[in-house]
Design a protein around this motif. Structure first.
Motif, mmCIF file in Angstrom:
data_model
loop_
_atom_site.group_PDB
_atom_site.id
_atom_site.type_symbol
_atom_site.label_atom_id
_atom_site.label_comp_id
_atom_site.label_asym_id
_atom_site.label_seq_id
_atom_site.Cartn_x
_atom_site.Cartn_y
_atom_site.Cartn_z
ATOM 1 N N GLU A 104 -3.843 3.056 -10.025
ATOM 2 C CA GLU A 104 -5.288 2.477 -10.563
ATOM 3 C C GLU A 104 -4.859 0.971 -11.113
ATOM 4 N N VAL A 105 -3.727 1.011 -12.182
ATOM 5 C CA VAL A 105 -3.484 -0.219 -12.631
ATOM 6 C C VAL A 105 -2.831 -1.220 -11.954
ATOM 7 N N ASP A 106 -1.703 -0.709 -11.148
ATOM 8 C CA ASP A 106 -0.842 -1.800 -10.361
ATOM 9 C C ASP A 106 -1.499 -2.095 -8.983
ATOM 10 N N VAL A 107 -2.111 -1.214 -8.596
ATOM 11 C CA VAL A 107 -2.587 -1.451 -7.025
ATOM 12 C C VAL A 107 -3.788 -1.741 -6.835
ATOM 13 N N ALA A 110 -5.265 -4.509 -9.471
ATOM 14 C CA ALA A 110 -4.135 -5.738 -9.800
ATOM 15 C C ALA A 110 -4.429 -6.728 -8.605
ATOM 16 N N ALA A 111 -3.819 -8.081 -8.986
ATOM 17 C CA ALA A 111 -3.886 -9.076 -8.128
ATOM 18 C C ALA A 111 -2.903 -9.029 -7.276
ATOM 19 N N GLY A 112 -2.823 -10.021 -6.195
ATOM 20 C CA GLY A 112 -1.824 -9.792 -5.150
ATOM 21 C C GLY A 112 -2.191 -9.761 -3.869
ATOM 22 N N THR A 113 -1.407 -9.886 -3.004
ATOM 23 C CA THR A 113 -1.745 -9.684 -1.545
ATOM 24 C C THR A 113 -1.807 -8.522 -1.128
ATOM 25 N N TRP A 114 -2.200 -8.117 0.002
ATOM 26 C CA TRP A 114 -2.352 -6.909 0.390
ATOM 27 C C TRP A 114 -0.801 -6.292 0.965
ATOM 28 N N ARG A 115 0.008 -7.241 1.132
ATOM 29 C CA ARG A 115 1.333 -6.666 1.488
ATOM 30 C C ARG A 115 1.985 -5.952 -0.011
ATOM 31 N N ALA A 170 -9.438 -1.777 -1.773
ATOM 32 C CA ALA A 170 -9.589 -2.929 -2.702
ATOM 33 C C ALA A 170 -8.671 -4.210 -2.088
ATOM 34 N N CYS A 171 -8.180 -3.995 -1.130
ATOM 35 C CA CYS A 171 -7.173 -5.184 -0.344
ATOM 36 C C CYS A 171 -8.134 -5.667 0.501
ATOM 37 N N THR A 172 -9.000 -6.634 0.118
ATOM 38 C CA THR A 172 -10.075 -7.315 0.965
ATOM 39 C C THR A 172 -9.267 -8.483 2.133
#
Length: 229
Positions: A104-107, A110-115, A170-172
């Motif tokens: 929940e918190v880290d994925v 969280a921000a960041g690219t889908w990779r 969540a990884c749009t």
């Protein structure tokens, strides 16, 4: 796996169903800690349990030994766990909750690219010996059938799969949207591979290389691309 916390009721003599329910209840924690002090106590119990298991083995995991290792009265331990199977059941639920929280918190949030996010999702789920998640080993798997029923495994599976689906959603920036069956295939491959490696303890096992290969396989299922290793 996840099991409700409740106090054991008194069995009515001669009713096998009630006796069975009491026997099942004795394999479950009695209550969930709610206050900070109670949570700290249970945390100390879990840490003591893991130390004894790693140092001395399952045969030395007793309620008295765990209480002594944790520096608490055995009666305090009995407030939460009637026996060592209930303790192990509670610990495994704790491990699942910790993994769900990390996802929940880290994925998911969280921000960041889908990779970056999905790569971490795979590693959190598949890593046989994560340094920053609760300890889990072969002994725990070998005795799971003594306290966990199929419904508990299904519940944990569905909770973790749900977290994976939310993480993917969540990884749009994904190059393509995987189908639900592809998400489930990647999830079950990661979790199942972890459990079997923990159980088999293969010799000459290169955990870093293996984990990178599991990640690459799952990334191909989820996005049609292989992660850079």
């Amino acid at each position: 796996m996840k099991q409700p916390y409740h106090r054991v009721g008194r069995a009515r003599f001669g009713f096998a169903g009630d006796v069975g329910k009491v026997a099942e209840a004795r394999r479950k924690p009695l209550k969930r800690p709610a206050q900070p002090r109670a949570r700290a106590t249970v945390k100390a119990i879990y840490e003591a349990f893991v130390r004894i298991l790693c140092r001395d083995g399952w045969d030395r995991v007793t309620t008295r030994n765990v209480a002594a290792e944790a520096g608490i009265a055995v009666g305090t331990l009995y407030d939460y766990f009637p026996n060592r199977l209930a303790l192990l059941s509670g610990y495994e639920r704790h491990a699942i909750d910790e993994l769900l929280d990390r996802i929940e918190v880290d994925v998911i949030t969280a921000a960041g690219t889908w990779r970056e996010r999905l790569g971490l999702l795979v590693r959190l789920t598949a890593n046989p010996k994560p340094a920053d998640l609760p300890y889990f080993d072969r002994t725990m798997l070998l005795i799971e059938n003594e306290y966990a029923e199929p419904k508990h495994h299904r519940r944990a599976y569905e909770e973790l799969l749900g977290a994976w689906k939310r993480a993917v959603a969540a990884c749009t920036d994904l190059p393509r949207r995987p189908a639900d069956h592809e998400v489930e295939a990647a999830f079950s491959a990661a979790l199942g591979a972890r459990r079997y490696v923990v159980l088999a303890e293969p010799r000459h096992f290169d955990r870093k290389r293996w984990l990178a290969d599991i990640e690459a396989m799952c990334m191909w299922l989820l996005a049609g691309e292989v992660a850079a290793n």
